[in-house]
Design a protein around this motif. Structure first.
Motif, PDB file in Angstrom:
ATOM      1  N   ARG A   1      36.747  51.203  84.360  1.00  0.00           N
ATOM      2  CA  ARG A   1      37.105  52.420  83.627  1.00  0.00           C
ATOM      3  C   ARG A   1      38.185  52.182  82.565  1.00  0.00           C
ATOM      4  N   GLN A   2      38.590  50.949  82.342  1.00  0.00           N
ATOM      5  CA  GLN A   2      39.643  50.650  81.378  1.00  0.00           C
ATOM      6  C   GLN A   2      39.258  51.054  79.955  1.00  0.00           C
ATOM      7  N   GLY A   3      38.018  50.864  79.588  1.00  0.00           N
ATOM      8  CA  GLY A   3      37.561  51.235  78.241  1.00  0.00           C
ATOM      9  C   GLY A   3      37.638  52.726  78.008  1.00  0.00           C
ATOM     10  N   ILE A   4      37.242  53.501  79.015  1.00  0.00           N
ATOM     11  CA  ILE A   4      37.299  54.963  78.898  1.00  0.00           C
ATOM     12  C   ILE A   4      38.754  55.425  78.805  1.00  0.00           C
ATOM     13  N   ALA A   5      39.623  54.843  79.624  1.00  0.00           N
ATOM     14  CA  ALA A   5      41.037  55.217  79.596  1.00  0.00           C
ATOM     15  C   ALA A   5      41.658  54.878  78.239  1.00  0.00           C
TER      16      ALA A   5
ATOM     17  N   GLY B   1      40.108  54.523  75.350  1.00  0.00           N
ATOM     18  CA  GLY B   1      39.530  55.414  74.347  1.00  0.00           C
ATOM     19  C   GLY B   1      40.136  56.803  74.397  1.00  0.00           C
ATOM     20  N   SER B   2      40.382  57.308  75.599  1.00  0.00           N
ATOM     21  CA  SER B   2      40.990  58.635  75.744  1.00  0.00           C
ATOM     22  C   SER B   2      42.403  58.658  75.180  1.00  0.00           C
TER      23      SER B   2
END
Length: 74
Positions: free
Chosen positions: A33-37, A39-40
């Motif tokens: 989930r690092q990419g989503i975090a 990006g957010s």
């Protein structure tokens, strides 16, 4: 001169605080989930910058206020 120094110090402090907030937001996030975090965080930073710039532009473009009791007629 003094106001410029104070403004610069406040700006630098906020900038350094944002670095630590970004690190804190990414801590504890699972690897998948690092990419989503990331990006957010980036979307919220860009959105906040655009909103802040628009508020400053509205304030700068607003007409100055005249003291009460003054006339614009010559």
């Amino acid at each position: 001169m003094r106001l410029t120094v104070v403004f610069g110090a406040i700006t630098a402090t906020v900038g350094m605080a944002l670095i630590f907030l970004s690190l804190a937001a990414g801590t504890g996030v699972p690897a998948d989930r690092q990419g989503i975090a990331s990006g957010s965080i980036n979307v919220s930073r860009v959105t906040g910058g655009a909103l802040g710039l628009s508020v400053i532009a509205v304030i700068a473009a607003s007409p100055p206020r005249r003291p009460t009791g003054t006339s614009t007629q010559a």
